[in-house]
Write an enzyme that holds these catalytic residues in place. Structure first.
Site, PDB file in Angstrom:
ATOM      1  N   HIS A 132      32.756  -8.798   8.162  1.00  0.00           N
ATOM      2  CA  HIS A 132      32.547  -7.581   8.957  1.00  0.00           C
ATOM      3  C   HIS A 132      32.501  -6.384   8.025  1.00  0.00           C
ATOM      4  O   HIS A 132      33.076  -6.414   6.944  1.00  0.00           O
ATOM      5  CB  HIS A 132      33.694  -7.382   9.961  1.00  0.00           C
ATOM      6  CG  HIS A 132      33.980  -8.611  10.761  1.00  0.00           C
ATOM      7  ND1 HIS A 132      33.240  -8.962  11.860  1.00  0.00           N
ATOM      8  CD2 HIS A 132      34.906  -9.590  10.611  1.00  0.00           C
ATOM      9  CE1 HIS A 132      33.709 -10.098  12.350  1.00  0.00           C
ATOM     10  NE2 HIS A 132      34.717 -10.500  11.610  1.00  0.00           N
ATOM     11  N   LYS A 162      47.769 -13.884 -19.065  1.00  0.00           N
ATOM     12  CA  LYS A 162      47.730 -14.294 -20.461  1.00  0.00           C
ATOM     13  C   LYS A 162      46.301 -14.363 -20.920  1.00  0.00           C
ATOM     14  O   LYS A 162      45.438 -14.795 -20.201  1.00  0.00           O
ATOM     15  CB  LYS A 162      48.395 -15.657 -20.610  1.00  0.00           C
ATOM     16  CG  LYS A 162      48.381 -16.208 -21.998  1.00  0.00           C
ATOM     17  CD  LYS A 162      49.066 -17.554 -22.039  1.00  0.00           C
ATOM     18  CE  LYS A 162      48.942 -18.165 -23.423  1.00  0.00           C
ATOM     19  NZ  LYS A 162      49.441 -19.514 -23.471  1.00  0.00           N
TER      20      LYS A 162
END
Length: 191
Positions: free
Chosen positions: A120, A191
């Site tokens: 939507h 990381k």
């Protein structure tokens, strides 16, 4: 046990033959279906699945709870889902209104949702429009050798670069760099 193996092999042969005969579904070699996925496709949409890919909709013998079967939805005329070779996809919903590309050798754990559309429009000035107007969507790209943990949501426009790991329960938006670990706690590369 022997009857179960015969049934599973027969089901896999049937599903490969059935899907190969549907317009707009292209299996590039043998695809291993464990139980039947839900596939909903617009007649002009395309779904391509690479050889040796596993589409697992079977809760049996899977190491965590799987809440539903795999679901592939390409429900607009231009929609396209492309899944590479040697992937393992478990109990995942892939819903494309534009394009979702999954590379080779990807692992996708159960209860993952990969969507290229919110469904939507945002319509902050006139929220009633959310009920009737769909958004256009933005392509999602998952490159080779990506591992996606369970219960992940991959949002429209996301790109996950090669070799990355997405931690279980994450929400992915934007770009994840190559060979990185991405977690939801801070919505950034860990990381």
């Amino acid at each position: 046990m022997i009857l179960k193996k015969i049934y599973n092999k027969s089901l896999n042969i049937f599903l490969n033959g059935y899907y190969k005969n549907l317009k707009g579904i292209n299996l590039l070699g043998n695809v291993h279906f464990k139980a039947a996925p839900v596939i909903v496709k617009h007649q002009n949409a395309k779904i391509t699945i690479g050889k040796n890919t596993v589409i697992n909709s079977s809760k049996r013998n899977y190491h965590i709870n799987m809440f539903s079967s795999c679901k592939l939805l390409a429900d607009r005329p231009q929609a396209e889902i492309i899944i590479g070779e040697n992937c393992r996809i478990h109990g995942t919903c892939i819903h494309a209104v534009k394009k979702i590309i999954i590379g080779n050798n990807c692992l996708i754990a159960a209860n993952t949702n990969i969507i290229d559309s919110n469904g939507h429009i945002l319509a902050m000035n006139n929220p009633i429009e959310r009920l009737t107007i769909a958004d256009e969507g933005r392509p999602v790209i998952i490159e080779d050798n990506v591992w996606i943990g369970s219960n992940v949501i991959i949002l429209p426009g996301a790109t996950i670069r090669r070799g990355s790991v997405i931690m279980a329960g994450s929400v992915v938006k934007g770009e994840v760099p190559p060979k990185s670990i991405y977690g939801t706690d801070s919505y950034k590369v860990i990381k």
